[in-house]
Design an enzyme around this catalytic site. Structure first.
Site, PDB file in Angstrom:
ATOM      1  N   ILE A  34      -4.043 -10.811   1.092  1.00  0.00           N
ATOM      2  CA  ILE A  34      -5.321 -11.690   1.269  1.00  0.00           C
ATOM      3  C   ILE A  34      -5.744 -11.838  -0.053  1.00  0.00           C
ATOM      4  CG2 ILE A  34      -7.495 -11.674   2.422  1.00  0.00           C
ATOM      5  CD1 ILE A  34      -4.994 -10.876   4.178  1.00  0.00           C
ATOM      6  N   ASN A  37     -14.320  -1.662   3.064  1.00  0.00           N
ATOM      7  CA  ASN A  37     -13.141  -1.743   3.737  1.00  0.00           C
ATOM      8  C   ASN A  37     -12.997  -3.243   4.439  1.00  0.00           C
ATOM      9  OD1 ASN A  37     -11.513   0.458   2.915  1.00  0.00           O
ATOM     10  ND2 ASN A  37     -12.788   1.810   4.376  1.00  0.00           N
ATOM     11  N   ASP A  46     -14.054   4.101   9.408  1.00  0.00           N
ATOM     12  CA  ASP A  46     -14.288   4.199   7.987  1.00  0.00           C
ATOM     13  C   ASP A  46     -14.864   2.837   7.435  1.00  0.00           C
ATOM     14  OD1 ASP A  46     -14.798   5.247   5.373  1.00  0.00           O
ATOM     15  OD2 ASP A  46     -12.872   4.853   4.875  1.00  0.00           O
ATOM     16  N   LYS A  82       0.743  -1.294  -0.128  1.00  0.00           N
ATOM     17  CA  LYS A  82      -0.009  -0.063   0.047  1.00  0.00           C
ATOM     18  C   LYS A  82       1.011   0.966   0.035  1.00  0.00           C
ATOM     19  CE  LYS A  82      -4.022   2.141   2.387  1.00  0.00           C
ATOM     20  NZ  LYS A  82      -5.071   1.896   3.032  1.00  0.00           N
ATOM     21  N   ASP A 109      -7.764  -1.191   5.642  1.00  0.00           N
ATOM     22  CA  ASP A 109      -7.909   0.241   5.644  1.00  0.00           C
ATOM     23  C   ASP A 109      -8.145   0.779   6.825  1.00  0.00           C
ATOM     24  OD1 ASP A 109      -7.921   2.639   4.268  1.00  0.00           O
ATOM     25  OD2 ASP A 109      -9.637   2.323   3.084  1.00  0.00           O
TER      26      ASP A 109
HETATM   27  P1  ADP Z   1      -7.923   2.877   0.120  1.00  0.00           P
HETATM   28  O1  ADP Z   1      -7.546   4.015   1.255  1.00  0.00           O
HETATM   29  O2  ADP Z   1      -7.771   3.325  -1.259  1.00  0.00           O
HETATM   30  O3  ADP Z   1      -9.357   2.772   0.349  1.00  0.00           O
HETATM   31  P2  ADP Z   1      -7.704   0.105   1.201  1.00  0.00           P
HETATM   32  O4  ADP Z   1      -6.809  -0.083   2.347  1.00  0.00           O
HETATM   33  O5  ADP Z   1      -9.181   0.152   1.228  1.00  0.00           O
HETATM   34  O6  ADP Z   1      -7.220   1.731   0.539  1.00  0.00           O
HETATM   35  O7  ADP Z   1      -7.044  -0.726  -0.070  1.00  0.00           O
HETATM   36  C1  ADP Z   1      -7.894  -0.547  -1.525  1.00  0.00           C
HETATM   37  C2  ADP Z   1      -8.095  -1.862  -2.031  1.00  0.00           C
HETATM   38  O8  ADP Z   1      -6.892  -2.549  -2.209  1.00  0.00           O
HETATM   39  C3  ADP Z   1      -8.942  -2.719  -1.007  1.00  0.00           C
HETATM   40  O9  ADP Z   1     -10.551  -2.528  -1.315  1.00  0.00           O
HETATM   41  C4  ADP Z   1      -8.693  -3.956  -1.588  1.00  0.00           C
HETATM   42  O10 ADP Z   1      -9.294  -4.726  -2.973  1.00  0.00           O
HETATM   43  C5  ADP Z   1      -7.221  -4.080  -2.029  1.00  0.00           C
HETATM   44  N1  ADP Z   1      -6.250  -4.341  -0.721  1.00  0.00           N
HETATM   45  C6  ADP Z   1      -5.931  -3.633   0.135  1.00  0.00           C
HETATM   46  N2  ADP Z   1      -5.191  -4.278   0.965  1.00  0.00           N
HETATM   47  C7  ADP Z   1      -5.228  -5.538   0.556  1.00  0.00           C
HETATM   48  C8  ADP Z   1      -4.528  -6.766   1.127  1.00  0.00           C
HETATM   49  N3  ADP Z   1      -3.583  -6.882   2.196  1.00  0.00           N
HETATM   50  N4  ADP Z   1      -4.578  -8.079   0.198  1.00  0.00           N
HETATM   51  C9  ADP Z   1      -5.518  -8.061  -0.725  1.00  0.00           C
HETATM   52  N5  ADP Z   1      -5.904  -6.746  -1.298  1.00  0.00           N
HETATM   53  C10 ADP Z   1      -5.770  -5.753  -0.816  1.00  0.00           C
HETATM   54 MG    MG Z   2     -10.599   1.644   1.434  1.00  0.00          MG
END
Ligand code: ADP
Ligand code: MG
Length: 366
Positions: free
Chosen positions: A158, A205, A200, A84, A217
């Site tokens: 994940i 999320n 959130d 991320k 998130d």
């Molecule tokens: P944002 O702030 O952009 O909403 P998120 O942490 O919600 O950031 O991550 C955005 C997307 O990335 C998630 O909806 C998911 O689809 C994917 N994602 C985030 N973390 C993971 C993870 N650890 N494993 C798999 N997919 C992930």
């Molecule tokens: Mg998110």
């Protein structure tokens, strides 16, 4: 050397270039050089504040050991990671101010004027919160954070085979009722075990993987004693209920949900939920119930005993005595609003009922 941060799909390059500023690229290059990861693939998600990429490597970042050749062919085991990357462009972070401003830990160091410092802070917060969720011995499922450098987090992926688990919103949920209960427990445990409010929380999320709900998130999640924590929690409860309701489930109302999450007197959680669900009627809520729920969403939540009058404190004490003699019941009829939360008492009289009615009419005409 640039080629080592490769992308599977050339079309992704534009997005990557846009978010990966030179400093971020250097961070990634170092990770590759130190064998923490081998390569970064295309985007799993592009968001306003962060992008998430799939990465692969031969280092088990949990134990920090390189994988050894396995089998007669001597194949190396590869590990998948999610990376991320918080965007360093500052604009969207402006309104996030209030999520950190009430937190003691972040009172000093949060540098509004320095965007790079700001995003680093968010990355730091996300890692701190993920760690807390992971300390529940699997009671709350969340990706394990492995590495943090500036605005870059490498965490457990994940999903498998390069395919990320779907968000709850996009998932084919096997047992909707069970899933709802799981989510209620996640909120309750997050509050009591991790002392956090997600702030959130929604179907966007959470990831759904092998029938289980994973929380992601959490950079904006706040301490349970943050001045806005209970307002955020109430909104989280409402979001969750809206989602499951849309899917056709009979859900608890906002206050029942909020109380289930926060009530420290509940000892037998399952029993308590069964009891609550037995009261959920099959018919749509009456207008009066709708108004009550809207009132609850708008009422001011006192946080400390100092904020209450003597009269209110007396009322609260009486109620708590009553509660002590019959625990594990959530009977909203004889209960002052917020009494379930130590230090909180009835404030419903302050609420503008007309305002609530108006709110319902507006949301219906949308
Ligand atoms: P944002 O702030 O952009 O909403 P998120 O942490 O919600 O950031 O991550 C955005 C997307 O990335 C998630 O909806 C998911 O689809 C994917 N994602 C985030 N973390 C993971 C993870 N650890 N494993 C798999 N997919 C992930
Ligand atoms: Mg998110």
């Amino acid at each position: 050397d640039d080629e080592r941060i490769r992308l599977k799909d050339k079309n992704d390059r534009a997005t990557v270039d846009q978010v990966l500023d030179p400093r971020t690229l250097i961070v990634l290059h170092k990770m590759v050089k130190n064998q923490k990861i081998d390569q970064v693939f295309g985007c799993l998600s592009t968001g306003k504040e962060a992008n998430v990429y799939l990465a692969e490597g031969h280092m088990d970042l949990e134990s920090m050991t390189l994988s050894q050749p396995e089998g007669p062919e001597g194949v190396l085991k590869t590990y998948e990671f999610a990376i991320k990357i918080f965007k360093t462009s500052i604009l969207v972070f402006k309104d996030r101010e209030r999520y950190v401003s009430g937190e003691f830990r972040f009172r000093k160091g949060h540098c509004k004027s320095n965007p790079r410092k700001m995003v680093q802070l968010w990355a730091e917060k996300e890692v701190r919160n993920l760690k807390r969720l992971c300390m529940t011995d699997g009671l709350i499922k969340a990706p394990r954070p492995y590495l943090l450098k500036n605005n870059v987090i490498v965490m457990e992926f994940i999903g498998e085979g390069g395919l990320g688990a779907p968000r709850l919103r996009d998932a084919e949920i096997i047992d909707l009722q069970q899933c709802y209960v799981d989510v209620l427990f996640i909120m309750r445990r997050m509050y009591h075990m991790c002392r956090l409010v997600h702030a959130d929380f929604s179907e966007y999320n959470m990831l759904y993987y092998h029938g289980e709900v994973w929380v992601i998130d959490v950079s904006q999640a706040v301490e349970h004693d943050h001045p806005m924590a209970l307002d955020f929690l109430r909104r989280d409860c409402s979001n969750i209920n809206d989602f499951f309701k849309k899917r056709g489930l009979q859900v608890l109302n906002t206050q029942q949900t909020f109380d289930f999450v926060t009530d420290i007197t509940i000892e037998h959680e399952n029993e308590c939920l069964t009891n609550l669900f037995s009261k959920v009627s099959d018919t749509a809520p009456t207008r009066e119930q709708e108004i009550q729920d809207e009132v609850f969403k708008q009422i001011y939540i006192p946080r400390t005993l100092q904020e209450l009058s003597m009269e209110e404190i007396e009322k609260l004490k009486k109620h708590q005595e009553r509660q002590a003699s019959q625990p594990n019941t959530l009977n909203s009829e004889d209960m002052p609003l917020y009494s379930k939360l130590t230090g909180l008492a009835e404030t419903q009289k302050d609420v503008d009922r007309e305002n609530a009615e108006q709110q319902i009419s507006e949301s219906k005409s949308e």
